[in-house]
Design a protein around this motif. Sequence first.
Motif, PDB file in Angstrom:
ATOM      1  N   TYR A 104      -9.439  -0.170  -7.560  1.00  0.00           N
ATOM      2  CA  TYR A 104      -9.281  -0.133  -8.553  1.00  0.00           C
ATOM      3  C   TYR A 104      -7.692  -0.644  -8.366  1.00  0.00           C
ATOM      4  O   TYR A 104      -7.568  -1.304  -8.522  1.00  0.00           O
ATOM      5  N   TYR A 105      -7.657   0.839  -7.895  1.00  0.00           N
ATOM      6  CA  TYR A 105      -6.383   0.883  -8.130  1.00  0.00           C
ATOM      7  C   TYR A 105      -5.449   0.512  -6.212  1.00  0.00           C
ATOM      8  O   TYR A 105      -3.812   1.292  -6.910  1.00  0.00           O
ATOM      9  N   LEU A 106      -6.222   0.104  -5.848  1.00  0.00           N
ATOM     10  CA  LEU A 106      -5.370   0.151  -4.135  1.00  0.00           C
ATOM     11  C   LEU A 106      -4.417  -0.742  -4.762  1.00  0.00           C
ATOM     12  O   LEU A 106      -3.522  -0.530  -3.869  1.00  0.00           O
ATOM     13  N   PRO A 107      -4.133  -1.481  -5.776  1.00  0.00           N
ATOM     14  CA  PRO A 107      -3.050  -3.169  -5.673  1.00  0.00           C
ATOM     15  C   PRO A 107      -2.009  -2.022  -5.840  1.00  0.00           C
ATOM     16  O   PRO A 107      -0.559  -2.467  -5.587  1.00  0.00           O
ATOM     17  N   SER A 108      -1.861  -0.944  -6.418  1.00  0.00           N
ATOM     18  CA  SER A 108      -0.530  -0.176  -6.934  1.00  0.00           C
ATOM     19  C   SER A 108      -0.287   0.821  -5.778  1.00  0.00           C
ATOM     20  O   SER A 108       0.968   1.576  -5.852  1.00  0.00           O
ATOM     21  N   PHE A 109      -1.269   1.083  -5.068  1.00  0.00           N
ATOM     22  CA  PHE A 109      -1.573   2.083  -4.181  1.00  0.00           C
ATOM     23  C   PHE A 109      -0.116   1.087  -3.038  1.00  0.00           C
ATOM     24  O   PHE A 109       0.898   1.831  -2.260  1.00  0.00           O
ATOM     25  N   ALA A 110      -0.660   0.033  -2.934  1.00  0.00           N
ATOM     26  CA  ALA A 110      -0.024  -0.261  -1.751  1.00  0.00           C
ATOM     27  C   ALA A 110       1.109  -1.269  -2.436  1.00  0.00           C
ATOM     28  O   ALA A 110       2.646  -1.264  -1.524  1.00  0.00           O
ATOM     29  N   ARG A 111       1.639  -1.385  -3.452  1.00  0.00           N
ATOM     30  CA  ARG A 111       3.322  -1.787  -4.328  1.00  0.00           C
ATOM     31  C   ARG A 111       3.578  -0.956  -4.053  1.00  0.00           C
ATOM     32  O   ARG A 111       5.300  -0.361  -3.687  1.00  0.00           O
ATOM     33  N   PHE A 112       3.459   0.413  -4.786  1.00  0.00           N
ATOM     34  CA  PHE A 112       4.333   1.830  -4.126  1.00  0.00           C
ATOM     35  C   PHE A 112       4.626   2.258  -2.928  1.00  0.00           C
ATOM     36  O   PHE A 112       5.773   2.292  -2.408  1.00  0.00           O
ATOM     37  N   ARG A 113       3.445   1.830  -1.542  1.00  0.00           N
ATOM     38  CA  ARG A 113       4.550   2.464  -0.110  1.00  0.00           C
ATOM     39  C   ARG A 113       5.031   1.380   0.019  1.00  0.00           C
ATOM     40  O   ARG A 113       6.027   1.771   1.288  1.00  0.00           O
ATOM     41  N   ALA A 114       5.105   0.197  -0.389  1.00  0.00           N
ATOM     42  CA  ALA A 114       6.163  -0.813   0.613  1.00  0.00           C
ATOM     43  C   ALA A 114       7.666  -0.685  -0.398  1.00  0.00           C
ATOM     44  O   ALA A 114       8.580  -0.688   0.139  1.00  0.00           O
ATOM     45  N   ALA A 115       6.742  -0.143  -1.927  1.00  0.00           N
ATOM     46  CA  ALA A 115       8.798   0.104  -2.611  1.00  0.00           C
ATOM     47  C   ALA A 115       9.546   1.260  -2.227  1.00  0.00           C
ATOM     48  O   ALA A 115      10.643   1.042  -2.460  1.00  0.00           O
ATOM     49  N   TYR A 116       8.597   2.304  -1.820  1.00  0.00           N
ATOM     50  CA  TYR A 116       9.002   3.606  -1.110  1.00  0.00           C
ATOM     51  C   TYR A 116       8.433   4.200  -0.101  1.00  0.00           C
ATOM     52  O   TYR A 116       8.075   4.818  -0.041  1.00  0.00           O
ATOM     53  N   PRO A 117       8.778   3.331   0.999  1.00  0.00           N
ATOM     54  CA  PRO A 117       8.500   3.759   2.257  1.00  0.00           C
ATOM     55  C   PRO A 117       8.161   5.454   2.832  1.00  0.00           C
ATOM     56  O   PRO A 117       8.060   5.697   3.770  1.00  0.00           O
ATOM     57  N   SER A 118       9.582   5.842   2.246  1.00  0.00           N
ATOM     58  CA  SER A 118       9.821   7.177   2.555  1.00  0.00           C
ATOM     59  C   SER A 118       9.141   8.517   2.206  1.00  0.00           C
ATOM     60  O   SER A 118       8.853   9.842   1.944  1.00  0.00           O
ATOM     61  N   ILE A 119       8.159   7.775   1.214  1.00  0.00           N
ATOM     62  CA  ILE A 119       7.644   9.069   0.406  1.00  0.00           C
ATOM     63  C   ILE A 119       6.225   8.836   1.699  1.00  0.00           C
ATOM     64  O   ILE A 119       5.008   7.573   1.469  1.00  0.00           O
ATOM     65  N   LYS A 120       5.798   9.833   1.590  1.00  0.00           N
ATOM     66  CA  LYS A 120       4.081   9.118   1.876  1.00  0.00           C
ATOM     67  C   LYS A 120       2.835  10.059   1.260  1.00  0.00           C
ATOM     68  O   LYS A 120       2.696  11.178   0.951  1.00  0.00           O
ATOM     69  N   LEU A 121       2.253   8.486   0.797  1.00  0.00           N
ATOM     70  CA  LEU A 121       1.190   8.885  -0.130  1.00  0.00           C
ATOM     71  C   LEU A 121      -0.149   9.205   0.962  1.00  0.00           C
ATOM     72  O   LEU A 121      -0.245   8.203   1.763  1.00  0.00           O
ATOM     73  N   THR A 122      -0.752  10.117   0.586  1.00  0.00           N
ATOM     74  CA  THR A 122      -1.777  10.099   1.199  1.00  0.00           C
ATOM     75  C   THR A 122      -2.938  10.282  -0.111  1.00  0.00           C
ATOM     76  O   THR A 122      -3.094  11.192  -1.138  1.00  0.00           O
ATOM     77  N   ILE A 123      -4.275   9.239   0.644  1.00  0.00           N
ATOM     78  CA  ILE A 123      -4.970   9.347  -0.916  1.00  0.00           C
ATOM     79  C   ILE A 123      -6.619   9.799  -0.768  1.00  0.00           C
ATOM     80  O   ILE A 123      -7.093   9.440   0.585  1.00  0.00           O
ATOM     81  N   LEU A 124      -6.658  11.323  -0.838  1.00  0.00           N
ATOM     82  CA  LEU A 124      -8.129  12.260  -0.797  1.00  0.00           C
ATOM     83  C   LEU A 124      -9.269  11.303  -1.183  1.00  0.00           C
ATOM     84  O   LEU A 124      -9.496  10.878  -2.722  1.00  0.00           O
ATOM     85  N   ALA A 125     -10.623  10.924  -0.983  1.00  0.00           N
ATOM     86  CA  ALA A 125     -11.614   9.691  -0.518  1.00  0.00           C
ATOM     87  C   ALA A 125     -12.253  11.407  -1.626  1.00  0.00           C
ATOM     88  O   ALA A 125     -12.737  12.199  -0.839  1.00  0.00           O
ATOM     89  N   ARG A 126     -12.708  11.573  -3.218  1.00  0.00           N
ATOM     90  CA  ARG A 126     -13.618  12.593  -3.552  1.00  0.00           C
ATOM     91  C   ARG A 126     -13.761  12.281  -4.876  1.00  0.00           C
ATOM     92  O   ARG A 126     -14.075  11.163  -5.684  1.00  0.00           O
ATOM     93  N   SER A 127     -14.822  13.387  -4.920  1.00  0.00           N
ATOM     94  CA  SER A 127     -15.531  12.829  -5.654  1.00  0.00           C
ATOM     95  C   SER A 127     -15.002  13.361  -7.761  1.00  0.00           C
ATOM     96  O   SER A 127     -13.990  14.092  -7.086  1.00  0.00           O
ATOM     97  N   HIS A 128     -15.645  12.951  -8.721  1.00  0.00           N
ATOM     98  CA  HIS A 128     -14.980  13.018  -9.900  1.00  0.00           C
ATOM     99  C   HIS A 128     -14.507  15.305  -9.896  1.00  0.00           C
ATOM    100  O   HIS A 128     -13.089  15.640 -10.359  1.00  0.00           O
ATOM    101  N   ALA A 129     -15.731  15.778  -9.614  1.00  0.00           N
ATOM    102  CA  ALA A 129     -15.372  16.867  -9.497  1.00  0.00           C
ATOM    103  C   ALA A 129     -14.670  17.963  -8.713  1.00  0.00           C
ATOM    104  O   ALA A 129     -13.652  18.861  -9.116  1.00  0.00           O
TER     105      ALA A 129
END
Length: 292
Positions: A104-129
Amino acid sequence: MELRQLNSFCRIVQCGSLKEAAKRCFLTPSALSQQIKALEQELGLKLFELRGRRLALTPKGEILYCDAKKILDSVHEAGEKAKSNADDFSGTISLAAPACLRYYYLPSFARFRAAYPSIKLTILARSHADAISMVRSGEADLAMGLFPHPLVDLEEISLITPKLTLVIPRQGVRFTATQVSLKELSQQPMVLLQSFTTTRATVDGAFRKTNLTLRTEMEASTCVEVKRYVANAIGLGIVHDICFEPEDSGRFRTIGLEKIIPHPKARMIHNPSKTLNAAEKKLVEFIRFTSS
């Protein structure tokens, strides 16, 4: 009325297509469609009509488009003046999240990376717990999840509230109801998320309260996988409404289950012992903008 709605509205006008506009806005077609529906409901106006295969403005829509363009041009000009400030943001951010919220939030992550390329954002696939434990241990700076209970030792930021939806294949399964009860569902073959997930626990809990048992035909790891099994007539499925795409309407019928199975609200969490830095605060802004 919000700037993101006006921007989405203008993109559709310029592209003449919901699908193409969604690509340019870094949104899914379903998310873009929801924004325009909300805008039309707020204004009490119909903004678009279908002409052949293209979306065209109604007379009222043309008036709004002229005004919206002026507003967005002014905002763009102000943004250009402040653009140099973006270079002040740098660093790394690790964020843990389950599949439904990553999607759902993939578009937000994409916009963030485009706006701030000097910030390294790592998305980790994890369960809620697992997301909770990673924030507590410091393995992740931030986490998203569907948390059924308050987490008193962590800071929480409210996100969306997904609604559970019954998915019915248009072919292969005889089920014609337009409304459904828990008792009726207990008599149907079901495709459900895995038993350790928050959503599955929510569904199972609703049935236990009424002394009913689900007839589970197959388990799946994500809502996308549930839809795939349902499309092959394995049974009926229960998924989050945020996991639907426009093309799914041709494959499935749906019935909202929010009145009989309320779902926990999605939240973002972080450890209060670690103050959010400027980059993390900026990411939170992007995500909250999507949730509003």
